[in-house]
Write a protein that holds these residues in place. Structure first.
Motif, PDB file in Angstrom:
ATOM      1  N   GLY A  83     106.325 -14.572  38.872  1.00  0.00           N
ATOM      2  CA  GLY A  83     105.243 -13.674  38.515  1.00  0.00           C
ATOM      3  C   GLY A  83     105.715 -12.444  37.767  1.00  0.00           C
ATOM      4  N   LEU A  84     106.874 -11.916  38.142  1.00  0.00           N
ATOM      5  CA  LEU A  84     107.356 -10.659  37.585  1.00  0.00           C
ATOM      6  C   LEU A  84     108.872 -10.735  37.453  1.00  0.00           C
ATOM      7  CD1 LEU A  84     106.607  -7.702  36.804  1.00  0.00           C
ATOM      8  CD2 LEU A  84     106.926  -7.112  39.212  1.00  0.00           C
ATOM      9  N   ALA A  85     109.390 -10.275  36.316  1.00  0.00           N
ATOM     10  CA  ALA A  85     110.831 -10.260  36.071  1.00  0.00           C
ATOM     11  C   ALA A  85     111.258  -8.832  35.771  1.00  0.00           C
ATOM     12  CB  ALA A  85     111.186 -11.168  34.899  1.00  0.00           C
ATOM     13  N   GLY A  86     112.307  -8.372  36.437  1.00  0.00           N
ATOM     14  CA  GLY A  86     112.813  -7.020  36.242  1.00  0.00           C
ATOM     15  C   GLY A  86     114.205  -7.021  35.653  1.00  0.00           C
ATOM     16  N   ALA A  87     114.538  -5.945  34.954  1.00  0.00           N
ATOM     17  CA  ALA A  87     115.831  -5.805  34.284  1.00  0.00           C
ATOM     18  C   ALA A  87     116.753  -4.860  35.044  1.00  0.00           C
ATOM     19  CB  ALA A  87     115.619  -5.271  32.872  1.00  0.00           C
ATOM     20  N   LEU A  88     118.036  -4.971  34.742  1.00  0.00           N
ATOM     21  CA  LEU A  88     119.030  -4.017  35.218  1.00  0.00           C
ATOM     22  C   LEU A  88     118.787  -2.695  34.502  1.00  0.00           C
ATOM     23  CD1 LEU A  88     121.742  -3.146  36.540  1.00  0.00           C
ATOM     24  CD2 LEU A  88     122.889  -4.109  34.544  1.00  0.00           C
ATOM     25  N   ILE A  89     118.700  -1.619  35.261  1.00  0.00           N
ATOM     26  CA  ILE A  89     118.554  -0.296  34.670  1.00  0.00           C
ATOM     27  C   ILE A  89     119.814   0.493  35.025  1.00  0.00           C
ATOM     28  CG2 ILE A  89     117.208   1.834  34.600  1.00  0.00           C
ATOM     29  CD1 ILE A  89     114.778   0.154  35.480  1.00  0.00           C
ATOM     30  N   ALA A  90     120.506   0.951  33.984  1.00  0.00           N
ATOM     31  CA  ALA A  90     121.742   1.707  34.178  1.00  0.00           C
ATOM     32  C   ALA A  90     121.679   2.978  33.335  1.00  0.00           C
ATOM     33  CB  ALA A  90     122.950   0.870  33.772  1.00  0.00           C
ATOM     34  N   VAL A 134     110.721  -5.282  42.053  1.00  0.00           N
ATOM     35  CA  VAL A 134     111.401  -4.687  40.904  1.00  0.00           C
ATOM     36  C   VAL A 134     110.560  -3.521  40.404  1.00  0.00           C
ATOM     37  CG1 VAL A 134     112.591  -6.800  40.183  1.00  0.00           C
ATOM     38  CG2 VAL A 134     110.334  -6.253  39.229  1.00  0.00           C
ATOM     39  N   SER A 135     111.152  -2.695  39.577  1.00  0.00           N
ATOM     40  CA  SER A 135     110.442  -1.588  38.942  1.00  0.00           C
ATOM     41  C   SER A 135     109.788  -2.085  37.664  1.00  0.00           C
ATOM     42  CB  SER A 135     111.429  -0.471  38.608  1.00  0.00           C
ATOM     43  OG  SER A 135     110.808   0.524  37.841  1.00  0.00           O
ATOM     44  N   GLY A 161     105.562  -1.270  40.431  1.00  0.00           N
ATOM     45  CA  GLY A 161     106.360  -2.499  40.473  1.00  0.00           C
ATOM     46  C   GLY A 161     106.452  -3.069  41.873  1.00  0.00           C
ATOM     47  N   ARG A 162     106.666  -2.190  42.855  1.00  0.00           N
ATOM     48  CA  ARG A 162     106.735  -2.664  44.245  1.00  0.00           C
ATOM     49  C   ARG A 162     105.396  -3.246  44.674  1.00  0.00           C
ATOM     50  NH1 ARG A 162     110.038   2.084  44.830  1.00  0.00           N
ATOM     51  NH2 ARG A 162     108.263   3.258  45.622  1.00  0.00           N
ATOM     52  N   ALA A 163     104.298  -2.567  44.332  1.00  0.00           N
ATOM     53  CA  ALA A 163     102.968  -3.044  44.724  1.00  0.00           C
ATOM     54  C   ALA A 163     102.625  -4.358  44.024  1.00  0.00           C
ATOM     55  CB  ALA A 163     101.912  -1.979  44.397  1.00  0.00           C
ATOM     56  N   LEU A 164     102.941  -4.453  42.728  1.00  0.00           N
ATOM     57  CA  LEU A 164     102.667  -5.687  41.996  1.00  0.00           C
ATOM     58  C   LEU A 164     103.534  -6.828  42.524  1.00  0.00           C
ATOM     59  CD1 LEU A 164     101.069  -7.061  39.725  1.00  0.00           C
ATOM     60  CD2 LEU A 164     102.888  -6.339  38.146  1.00  0.00           C
ATOM     61  N   SER A 165     104.802  -6.551  42.798  1.00  0.00           N
ATOM     62  CA  SER A 165     105.689  -7.572  43.374  1.00  0.00           C
ATOM     63  C   SER A 165     105.120  -8.095  44.678  1.00  0.00           C
ATOM     64  CB  SER A 165     107.091  -6.994  43.630  1.00  0.00           C
ATOM     65  OG  SER A 165     107.733  -6.626  42.438  1.00  0.00           O
ATOM     66  N   ASP A 166     104.691  -7.184  45.553  1.00  0.00           N
ATOM     67  CA  ASP A 166     104.126  -7.595  46.846  1.00  0.00           C
ATOM     68  C   ASP A 166     102.874  -8.441  46.663  1.00  0.00           C
ATOM     69  OD1 ASP A 166     106.150  -6.241  48.145  1.00  0.00           O
ATOM     70  OD2 ASP A 166     104.899  -4.507  48.684  1.00  0.00           O
ATOM     71  N   ALA A 167     101.989  -8.030  45.750  1.00  0.00           N
ATOM     72  CA  ALA A 167     100.749  -8.775  45.511  1.00  0.00           C
ATOM     73  C   ALA A 167     101.040 -10.161  44.946  1.00  0.00           C
ATOM     74  CB  ALA A 167      99.832  -7.999  44.561  1.00  0.00           C
ATOM     75  N   LEU A 168     101.976 -10.251  44.035  1.00  0.00           N
ATOM     76  CA  LEU A 168     102.314 -11.542  43.452  1.00  0.00           C
ATOM     77  C   LEU A 168     102.972 -12.457  44.474  1.00  0.00           C
ATOM     78  CD1 LEU A 168     103.503 -10.346  39.949  1.00  0.00           C
ATOM     79  CD2 LEU A 168     101.486 -11.738  40.444  1.00  0.00           C
ATOM     80  N   THR A 169     103.847 -11.886  45.302  1.00  0.00           N
ATOM     81  CA  THR A 169     104.475 -12.674  46.357  1.00  0.00           C
ATOM     82  C   THR A 169     103.417 -13.217  47.314  1.00  0.00           C
ATOM     83  OG1 THR A 169     106.529 -11.427  46.187  1.00  0.00           O
ATOM     84  CG2 THR A 169     106.157 -12.632  48.241  1.00  0.00           C
ATOM     85  N   ALA A 170     102.450 -12.385  47.668  1.00  0.00           N
ATOM     86  CA  ALA A 170     101.366 -12.815  48.561  1.00  0.00           C
ATOM     87  C   ALA A 170     100.547 -13.945  47.934  1.00  0.00           C
ATOM     88  CB  ALA A 170     100.466 -11.637  48.910  1.00  0.00           C
ATOM     89  N   SER A 171     100.504 -13.984  46.586  1.00  0.00           N
ATOM     90  CA  SER A 171      99.751 -15.035  45.910  1.00  0.00           C
ATOM     91  C   SER A 171     100.599 -16.287  45.667  1.00  0.00           C
ATOM     92  CB  SER A 171      99.182 -14.522  44.584  1.00  0.00           C
ATOM     93  OG  SER A 171     100.209 -14.416  43.614  1.00  0.00           O
ATOM     94  N   GLY A 172     101.875 -16.235  46.056  1.00  0.00           N
ATOM     95  CA  GLY A 172     102.748 -17.398  45.919  1.00  0.00           C
ATOM     96  C   GLY A 172     103.726 -17.353  44.764  1.00  0.00           C
ATOM     97  N   ALA A 173     103.756 -16.263  44.000  1.00  0.00           N
ATOM     98  CA  ALA A 173     104.675 -16.144  42.863  1.00  0.00           C
ATOM     99  C   ALA A 173     105.956 -15.423  43.296  1.00  0.00           C
ATOM    100  CB  ALA A 173     104.008 -15.382  41.722  1.00  0.00           C
ATOM    101  N   ARG A 174     107.029 -15.683  42.561  1.00  0.00           N
ATOM    102  CA  ARG A 174     108.318 -15.050  42.852  1.00  0.00           C
ATOM    103  C   ARG A 174     108.526 -13.816  41.969  1.00  0.00           C
ATOM    104  NH1 ARG A 174     112.792 -18.108  41.258  1.00  0.00           N
ATOM    105  NH2 ARG A 174     111.514 -18.905  39.585  1.00  0.00           N
ATOM    106  N   THR A 175     109.330 -12.891  42.461  1.00  0.00           N
ATOM    107  CA  THR A 175     109.806 -11.759  41.674  1.00  0.00           C
ATOM    108  C   THR A 175     111.292 -11.997  41.458  1.00  0.00           C
ATOM    109  OG1 THR A 175     108.172 -10.242  42.593  1.00  0.00           O
ATOM    110  CG2 THR A 175     110.148  -9.255  41.658  1.00  0.00           C
TER     111      THR A 175
END
Length: 182
Positions: A83-90, A134-135, A161-175
């Protein structure tokens, strides 16, 4: 594919984004007060697209280190089950600012503050992996997943990002998180 960014972004950062985007990517300046949800909504409403990449103000893509960072994020966001993909932030000194979070114990926080080339237990900074959150500061989401869960993506980049990750996980998608987009 669309890259949304604040219209107030300095010209030199817009130039870097434009260079990284090439011909395959459309840049979308979002005027007014920057809001992650507003930017993503505007991008998805103004441009029909399959995936949207979010880049926070002040972040400079490292095309010299990860030349395919846009394609990497978009490809992960469109991969089956994701559902959501996050990048390395440095930071400018290659110190990790964000490397995905694993809740409830926030295990990945131990990666923050390390150099990006640090060999950690499990080589967590060298592999793409599933994580809890992810952010949205440097991430990609598919249009379908955004529409399904956008009302949960409130707050700044990290909170949204945290809220969207949680919502997507609850719907069955991976972060997922990748070190190959930074």
């Amino acid at each position: 594919l669309i890259v949304a960014y604040p219209a107030s972004l300095p010209v030199e950062l817009v130039t870097l984004l434009d260079e990284a985007a090439g011909e395959r990517w459309e840049l979308l300046p979002v005027p007014g007060n920057w809001s992650t949800a507003a930017a993503l909504d505007r991008a998805f409403n103004d441009y029909p697209c399959e995936v949207l990449v979010s880049v926070a103000p002040g972040l400079v893509p490292r095309s010299d280190v990860t030349p395919d960072w846009l394609e990497t994020l978009a490809g992960l966001a469109l991969s089956p089950g994701t559902g959501l993909a996050g990048a390395l932030i440095a930071d400018d000194n290659d110190i990790v600012v964000h490397a995905g979070w694993d809740v409830p114990n926030f295990r990945w926080y131990e990666l923050e503050g390390l150099r990006v080339d640090t060999r950690s237990t499990g080589n967590d900074l060298l592999i793409e992996r599933e994580c809890s959150q992810v952010s949205l500061a440097a991430s990609a989401v598919s249009a379908g997943h955004w529409r399904e869960c956008r009302d949960r993506a409130n707050g700044g980049f990290d909170a949204a990002g945290r809220a969207l990750s949680d919502a997507l996980t609850a719907s069955g998608a991976r972060t997922v998180w990748t070190p190959y987009a930074r």
